[in-house]
Design a protein around this motif. Structure first.
Motif, PDB file in Angstrom:
ATOM      1  N   TYR A 135       0.828  -1.205   0.000  1.00 22.73           N
ATOM      2  CA  TYR A 135       0.000   0.000   0.000  1.00 22.73           C
ATOM      3  C   TYR A 135       0.866   1.259   0.000  1.00 22.73           C
ATOM      4  CZ  TYR A 135      -3.891   3.119   1.173  1.00 22.73           C
ATOM      5  OH  TYR A 135      -4.830   4.134   1.151  1.00 22.73           O
ATOM      6  N   CYS A 136       1.827   1.327   0.901  1.00 20.42           N
ATOM      7  CA  CYS A 136       2.716   2.495   0.944  1.00 20.42           C
ATOM      8  C   CYS A 136       3.459   2.668  -0.381  1.00 20.42           C
ATOM      9  CB  CYS A 136       3.723   2.352   2.077  1.00 20.42           C
ATOM     10  SG  CYS A 136       3.027   2.479   3.743  1.00 20.42           S
ATOM     11  N   ALA A 137       3.966   1.573  -0.906  1.00 21.35           N
ATOM     12  CA  ALA A 137       4.756   1.650  -2.141  1.00 21.35           C
ATOM     13  C   ALA A 137       3.912   2.091  -3.329  1.00 21.35           C
ATOM     14  CB  ALA A 137       5.396   0.295  -2.433  1.00 21.35           C
ATOM     15  N   THR A 138       2.703   1.540  -3.450  1.00 20.41           N
ATOM     16  CA  THR A 138       1.871   1.895  -4.608  1.00 20.41           C
ATOM     17  C   THR A 138       1.311   3.303  -4.487  1.00 20.41           C
ATOM     18  OG1 THR A 138      -0.014   0.739  -3.564  1.00 20.41           O
ATOM     19  CG2 THR A 138       1.265  -0.477  -5.229  1.00 20.41           C
ATOM     20  N   LYS A 139       0.995   3.747  -3.284  1.00 16.91           N
ATOM     21  CA  LYS A 139       0.501   5.118  -3.124  1.00 16.91           C
ATOM     22  C   LYS A 139       1.626   6.129  -3.374  1.00 16.91           C
ATOM     23  CE  LYS A 139      -3.834   4.434  -2.397  1.00 16.91           C
ATOM     24  NZ  LYS A 139      -4.837   4.865  -3.399  1.00 16.91           N
ATOM     25  N   SER A 140       2.841   5.777  -2.997  1.00 15.86           N
ATOM     26  CA  SER A 140       3.994   6.620  -3.338  1.00 15.86           C
ATOM     27  C   SER A 140       4.150   6.700  -4.849  1.00 15.86           C
ATOM     28  CB  SER A 140       5.250   6.051  -2.688  1.00 15.86           C
ATOM     29  OG  SER A 140       6.373   6.828  -3.015  1.00 15.86           O
ATOM     30  N   GLY A 141       4.003   5.557  -5.510  1.00 18.84           N
ATOM     31  CA  GLY A 141       4.078   5.532  -6.967  1.00 18.84           C
ATOM     32  C   GLY A 141       2.990   6.368  -7.623  1.00 18.84           C
ATOM     33  N   LEU A 142       1.793   6.361  -7.029  1.00 20.02           N
ATOM     34  CA  LEU A 142       0.682   7.138  -7.594  1.00 20.02           C
ATOM     35  C   LEU A 142       0.958   8.633  -7.492  1.00 20.02           C
ATOM     36  CD1 LEU A 142      -2.107   6.546  -8.876  1.00 20.02           C
ATOM     37  CD2 LEU A 142      -3.101   6.864  -6.605  1.00 20.02           C
ATOM     38  N   ASP A 143       1.561   9.063  -6.387  1.00 22.04           N
ATOM     39  CA  ASP A 143       1.959  10.471  -6.263  1.00 22.04           C
ATOM     40  C   ASP A 143       2.967  10.848  -7.347  1.00 22.04           C
ATOM     41  OD1 ASP A 143       0.324  10.946  -4.104  1.00 22.04           O
ATOM     42  OD2 ASP A 143       1.934  11.351  -2.675  1.00 22.04           O
ATOM     43  N   MET A 144       3.967   9.992  -7.563  1.00 19.33           N
ATOM     44  CA  MET A 144       4.974  10.305  -8.565  1.00 19.33           C
ATOM     45  C   MET A 144       4.384  10.273  -9.972  1.00 19.33           C
ATOM     46  SD  MET A 144       7.898  11.371  -9.331  1.00 19.33           S
ATOM     47  CE  MET A 144       8.732  11.347  -7.742  1.00 19.33           C
ATOM     48  N   LEU A 145       3.484   9.331 -10.236  1.00 18.79           N
ATOM     49  CA  LEU A 145       2.792   9.312 -11.531  1.00 18.79           C
ATOM     50  C   LEU A 145       2.089  10.644 -11.771  1.00 18.79           C
ATOM     51  CD1 LEU A 145       1.670   7.757 -14.050  1.00 18.79           C
ATOM     52  CD2 LEU A 145      -0.274   7.119 -12.585  1.00 18.79           C
ATOM     53  N   THR A 146       1.425  11.135 -10.744  1.00 20.12           N
ATOM     54  CA  THR A 146       0.724  12.423 -10.838  1.00 20.12           C
ATOM     55  C   THR A 146       1.688  13.553 -11.174  1.00 20.12           C
ATOM     56  OG1 THR A 146      -0.940  11.684  -9.225  1.00 20.12           O
ATOM     57  CG2 THR A 146      -0.691  14.066  -9.530  1.00 20.12           C
ATOM     58  N   GLU A 147       2.817  13.587 -10.488  1.00 22.40           N
ATOM     59  CA  GLU A 147       3.810  14.640 -10.727  1.00 22.40           C
ATOM     60  C   GLU A 147       4.375  14.563 -12.148  1.00 22.40           C
ATOM     61  OE1 GLU A 147       4.313  17.032  -8.639  1.00 22.40           O
ATOM     62  OE2 GLU A 147       4.715  16.355  -6.594  1.00 22.40           O
TER      63      GLU A 147
END
Length: 236
Positions: free
Chosen positions: A140-152
């Protein structure tokens, strides 16, 4: 002007509450989920297992009027099994990544490609867990971090007519919070903290979260950062 919203995970929780609010605000809403409780003439439901990438790749987004505005809300997610990484099944790890980051990435790509000339907004539902390592929440932490970076990265690419946010809702009274409270104390050191959120009435209501998200939809220019915590959003 026609207003359209595509929302994943409309079966319950934030996704359902947001779909219902946008229907009230005269949007045409397209929901993608395994289950559905919404009955409205302006709601189109697609039954889909969003962790199944073959099904996800076959999705075709609706055609809309050239003068319309359209929103994509990547809301569907799972916290996964709340256990240390070495105890997770490889099948479970794949499921979590498919649903939490690969599916939203594909949906973002399809959305940008489908509506190049239309005013559009992507809202990825992120989490404060993107910025904090929490024991037994590895995927969960890893994928949500990835989602933030995808957004950026999407923002950095400066796609025409596109605004994009990752929104962190905070602790919300959803099925996910129920799963957290019922996790195994042996593996989750923060269990008592999350039980206290519930017992002390500190969980946010899904309808209130939906209203804050809609405020951002209406006032996107007021939010210069692509990552937004709803705790910082005040509405009347």
């Amino acid at each position: 002007m026609q207003k359209v919203a595509l929302i994943t995970g409309t079966g319950s929780g934030i996704g359902k509450a947001l779909a219902e609010l946008l229907l009230f605000e005269n949007y045409l809403v397209f929901g993608y989920s395994r289950t559905n409780q919404i009955k409205n003439k302006n709601f189109t439901f697609t039954k889909i297992d969003l962790s199944n990438l073959e099904e996800v790749q076959k999705i075709k987004f609706p055609k809309i009027d050239s003068s319309a505005s359209v929103i994509l809300v990547n809301n569907a997610a799972t916290i996964g099994e709340i256990i240390p990484l070495d105890k997770k099944s490889e099948t479970g790890i794949i499921y979590d990544y498919n649903l939490n980051i690969i599916m939203p990435t594909i949906f973002c790509k399809k959305f940008i490609q489908s509506y190049r000339m239309v005013k559009k907004l992507i809202i990825n539902i992120g989490s404060g867990a993107a910025n904090k390592a929490i024991a037994s929440w590895s995927t969960y932490c890893a994928t949500k971090s990835g989602l933030d970076m995808l957004t950026e990265v999407i923002a950095e690419e400066k796609h025409k007519n596109l605004t994009v946010f990752s929104i962190h809702p905070g602790v919300v009274d959803t099925k996910m919070q129920y799963e957290i409270r019922n996790s195994d104390r042996r593996y989750f050191p923060l269990l008592d903290k999350f039980i206290a959120y519930y017992n002390d009435g500190k969980l946010e209501n899904t309808q209130d979260i939906a209203k804050k998200i809609y405020y951002i939809v209406q006032n996107a220019v007021k939010f210069p950062d692509n990552i937004v915590s709803l705790r910082d959003v005040k509405i009347k």
